[in-house]
Structures are given as structure tokens and as C-alpha cells.
Design an enzyme around this catalytic site. Structure first.
Site, mmCIF file in Angstrom:
data_model
loop_
_atom_site.group_PDB
_atom_site.id
_atom_site.type_symbol
_atom_site.label_atom_id
_atom_site.label_comp_id
_atom_site.label_asym_id
_atom_site.label_seq_id
_atom_site.Cartn_x
_atom_site.Cartn_y
_atom_site.Cartn_z
ATOM 1 N N GLU A 16 113.222 -31.006 120.904
ATOM 2 C CA GLU A 16 112.814 -31.321 122.277
ATOM 3 C C GLU A 16 113.381 -30.350 123.305
ATOM 4 O O GLU A 16 114.611 -30.228 123.465
ATOM 5 C CB GLU A 16 113.254 -32.749 122.628
ATOM 6 C CG GLU A 16 112.732 -33.206 123.971
ATOM 7 C CD GLU A 16 112.917 -34.697 124.198
ATOM 8 O OE1 GLU A 16 112.657 -35.152 125.327
ATOM 9 O OE2 GLU A 16 113.317 -35.406 123.252
ATOM 10 N N LYS B 252 110.978 -49.414 129.275
ATOM 11 C CA LYS B 252 111.458 -48.760 128.056
ATOM 12 C C LYS B 252 112.948 -48.497 128.177
ATOM 13 O O LYS B 252 113.458 -48.235 129.280
ATOM 14 C CB LYS B 252 110.728 -47.425 127.837
ATOM 15 C CG LYS B 252 111.264 -46.608 126.671
ATOM 16 C CD LYS B 252 110.656 -45.226 126.588
ATOM 17 C CE LYS B 252 111.347 -44.442 125.469
ATOM 18 N NZ LYS B 252 110.805 -43.090 125.305
#
Length: 483
Positions: free
Chosen positions: A291, A242
């Protein structure tokens, strides 16, 4: 900024007993500075009415040469931390910037005359002397001219720090002694700072400006799509799992945006997010991030693996359908699992145990919804909040996996200086507790230009056009406020 009236009694005025404590501590700090040549700090903490708008008061009192800081999460017990001025500034760069910042904050804390937290058990988190600021994404990030005055690591011990949580509010006044400044002058300087504070409300954005803002990508949108395609090729070839790629969009306005008005709008629209404003005389960095990077409270640490995104809908049925698709999306679940596994592996060597939810949950904010897995850990030793942030940063949610392959590839594919975008913003106290959020859904305001940043996690099944469209959805957090 609001017009100031003559100093007088008000909710921010220090009681006589607090003034006496401050003067006494200033004398002790000045003596230590003269005797040992060390910078030392005198501080005093007092209670405030919890209904004051702390960020508005600080932003209204800021001067043209001031650093300032605000961090709010309204839905978490009305948490707000607002800071003004600079009693001490810690800056660092390079691969050890988190560790160096923690060391320097620890050293300053050793030479501080302040209240004993044990005498105020009801105090909220971040009460007392507190360091505020953050860290760039890269170890030497922010070298582009627009980021100047925000070092790759920058923590400020403010002259004034105001905090509220759960119906309790406190104000801490700090003054630094160095050289031969008289104790009386130190205390007077601190009290003058307090006298600048007034109750205030947050200014509003202009709903219908006469002149329009021009919005343009820093690079053509096709550049981002090509970067995604090259990343997918490398992932398909087994080079990495990723990588997160970002893009920059610029809003050119007829007048400089007011960071106070932007922050005021963000906390109204995104009350569940970390809404912040980090300011220097030259710029303001604002955002609303969903987050958490890390929160440390004693031996307990918390974080969240957040990855996988879809839009919201005003139609509840459509909104729920989008959520179900996200929960069952193989591509998004894979992206989320990569982040969760890596965070757990990172925490395990410094923890007695690490626990995470079996299944990701939905986190819904105003314009998007995410997959998120809360993660908790019991630390094996008292690792400072700043050091924990450095251990976790960057998670695969903003960097990639494997980290050592993804990080050098990111700037090569993006072609931009992220600065503090996808870095960390937050605070730490003298006990080395604290919390830092990941700097997402954000904009850098400098002069008449707002630079907005948005990124996506790219995995094997990513489609370039879809990833570009997702960045546009994320940009809607701030773009309507700035354009």
C-alpha cells in the site's frame, strides 16, 4: 556482518573531483557553523554502477551504533534506496509531528551545500541529500519499551544514501558541521564512511535451524474475536462505518533474527511491494507493504485506496475464483468504497482536481490479493510529501471512518501499542518530493523476539471468526521467514 578488507579503489570510491567538491563544501559549511552557530551540511553526489546490491552493501557496512534504512520495490524499475549513518536526526511527537518534521527538514535544507539537481537530469528519484524514516500510527505511538529508539516521527539525514531506479544509480555523501570541527576533519570523516562500503550480497535465512522458534499470540485469539464483535455492535448502532483492528503475534527465537536476511527474502517473495528495513542500534522494523500512502512529484500526487482481502491459491483456476468472489463481495466493496471516498475528500481541499478509477482493480501479491483504487491529484500549492502524508494518515484502510470516532476506539479494543505498525515509512528530498508507504505486513525485531502485526477492516457484515482467519493469512507474509 561481512568481513571488511583494507580500504582501496572500488565501485564506491569517490573520484578525485568529487573529493575536492566535498572538501570545498565542508570548508564552507564549517565557516557557516562557526559564524552563525548553525548546523550546516556538506554533500556530494556521484554516479554508481546500477548492478550493485545497494541494500546489501549498506547492511554489510553497518556498525553496532549505526542507524540504517532500506526501501526497495524491485518491480518498479528496480527501485532501491539504502542509507547508513546519521548526519542529522529529526524527531517529533504529538498531533503536529508530520508538520514539525517537514519544517525541520526544510530548515536543514536551507543550510546545505550540495550539487544542483538540474546538472544531473538522468538522476533517479531520491538522489541527492534525502531524509529517510517514518512515523508511528498514533501521534504518541511507540511508548512501549520494545519501540524505544523509534520516535513517533523520525527522519534521518544519512551520512550515505545510495539509490537506484531505471538503470541509474547514485551515492550521496553528507557530513554535518557544527561547532569548531576543522573542515579537513569533516571531509576525512565523510571519506572514512565511504571507505567502509564494499560490494556485498544479502545473507540467507537458515532453512533448517537446529532450535525451533516458539510462536504465540500476545493475547488469546478469542480477545481479537471479542474486539471484532464489539466493533460490529457499534457499527450496527450507527456510531461509525468502519474500524480497523489489529493483533500481535510474537516469535521467540533461539537467536536474534538477522534483518538483512529477512529483507533479502521479502524482496524476493514480494517484488511488487514496498520492502523496507528501518534500523537503530537496538531494533529493526521490517516489512513488505502493498500500500502506497502518498507519492509527490512536483505538483502531482498519487495514492491508492486499498481495502478488501482474500487469500491466493497455487491452482490458477481457484486463484481466479477467489479473485472474482473478492471483486463481487458486497462486504469488501463497501470497505473499499469507504477508504476511496475518504481519501478523495481529504485531497480535494488542497488540489485543483482529484481523479480515481471508476472500479477497483485487483492487486495480487505472494500470499493475498486486495481490491485497490488508484487516486491521482494535481496539487493547488506545493504541499510537502511529509505534509501530504500527515494529511492522509491514517486512511480508513488502517484507521476507520469517521476518523475522530474510530481512532480513540482502536487502542481500547485492541489493547496493544501499534508503534510504527500501520504508520508510514519512506523518504523525502530537498525539493520536498518523496513517497511513503503504509507500514503493513511487518515485524519489529528486537533481541530474540519478533513482534508481527496484522489487522483487518471491520464493517457491518464482518464475522469475527472470518476476520481472525484473515489475520492469520496476512501473518503468513513474514511468519514463515521468522519461524
Amino acid at each position: 556482518m561481512s568481513t571488511r578488507t583494507a580500504p582501496g579503489p572500488g565501485p564506491f570510491a569517490l573520484p578525485r573531483v568529487a573529493r575536492d567538491r566535498l572538501e570545498d563544501r565542508a570548508a564552507r559549511a564549517a565557516e557557516l557553523a562557526r559564524r552563525d552557530g548553525r548546523r550546516s551540511i556538506a554533500a556530494v553526489t556521484v554516479a554508481l554502477p546500477a548492478d550493485l546490491d545497494l541494500s546489501a552493501a549498506v547492511l554489510a557496512a553497518r556498525g553496532p551504533r549505526d542507524r540504517f534504512f532500506c526501501l526497495e520495490q524491485p518491480e518498479r524499475g528496480g527501485f532501491a534506496l539504502a542509507a547508513l549513518g546519521t548526519a542529522a536526526l529529526i524527531e517529533a511527537r504529538g498531533p503536529r509531528r508530520f508538520a514539525q518534521a517537514a519544517e525541520r527538514a526544510r530548515e536543514l535544507g536551507r543550510w546545505m551545500f550540495a550539487d544542483d539537481p538540474a546538472e544531473d537530469p538522468a538522476r533517479p528519484p531520491a538522489a541527492g541529500p534525502v531524509f529517510v524514516g517514518g512515523f508511528a500510527f498514533a501521534e504518541d505511538g511507540g511508548t512501549a519499551p520494545e519501540w524505544s529508539s523509534l520516535a513517533p516521527a523520525s527522519l534521518v539525514l544519512p551520512e550515505l544514501a545510495l539509490v537506484r531506479h531505471g538503470g541509474e544509480a547514485r551515492m550521496t555523501v553528507c557530513v554535518a558541521a557544527e561547532g569548531d570541527e576543522a573542515p579537513g576533519a569533516l571531509a576525512a570523516r565523510a571519506l572514512e564512511r565511504v571507505d567502509q562500503l564494499r560490494p556485498a550480497g544479502m545473507p540467507l535465512l537458515d532453512p533448517d535451524p537446529v532450535e525451533r522458534t516458539r510462536v504465540a499470540s500476545a493475547a488469546p485469539p478469542s480477545h481479537y474475536e471479542q474486539a471484532v464483535e464489539r466493533a460490529v455492535e457499534r457499527i450496527s448502532g450507527g456510531e461509525l462505518e468502519k474500524i480497523v483492528l489489529a493483533r500481535e503475534v510474537r516469535a521467540h527465537a533461539p537467536r536474534s533474527p538477522d534483518p538483512a536476511a529477512v529483507l533479502g527474502a521479502l524482496r524476493e517473495i514480494f517484488p511488487a511491494c514496498y520492502c523496507w528495513c528501518v534500523g537503530t542500534p537496538e531494533l529493526a522494523f521490517v516489512g513488505a507493504s502493498p500500500e502506497l500512502l502518498v507519492r509527490r512529484d512536483g505538483q502531482r500526487a498519487q495514492t491508492v485506496a486499498l481495502a478488501g482481502t482474500t487469500r491466493r491459491s497455487a491452482d490458477p483456476a481457484v486463484d481466479d475464483h477467489l479473485a472474482e468472489r473478492l471483486l463481487h463481495s458486497a462486504k469488501d466493496r463497501e470497505e473499499q468504497a469507504i477508504v476511496s471516498r475518504q481519501i478523495e475528500r481529504t485531497l480535494e481541499p488542497v488540489s485543483l482536481w482529484v481523479a480515481s478509477a471508476d472500479e477497483p482493480a485487483l492487486v495480487r501479491v505472494h500470499n493475498v490479493q486486495h481490491l485497490a483504487t488508484p487516486i491521482r491529484a494535481q496539487l493547488a500549492e506545493p504541499l510537502a510529501a511529509v505534509e501530504l502524508a500527515g494529511l492522509l494518515h491514517p486512511t480508513p484502510a488502517v484507521g476507520g471512518e469517521p476518523r475522530d470516532v474510530a481512532l480513540p476506539l482502536i487502542p481500547a479494543l485492541e489493547g496493544l501499542d501499534r508503534g510504527w505498525y500501520a504508520g508510514a515509512v519512506g523518504w523525502t528530498d530537498l525539493s520536498e518530493d518523496g513517497e511513503f508507504c503504509v507500514a503493513l505486513r511487518c515485524a519489529l525485531l528486537r533481541d530474540r523476539v519478533a513482534r508481527l502485526y496484522s489487522g483487518n477492516g471491520i464493517v457491518r457484515d464482518s464475522v469475527a471468526a472470518e476476520e481472525l482467519a484473515e489475520t492469520e493469512v496476512k501473518l503468513q507474509a513474514l511468519l514463515p521467514l521468522l519461524a
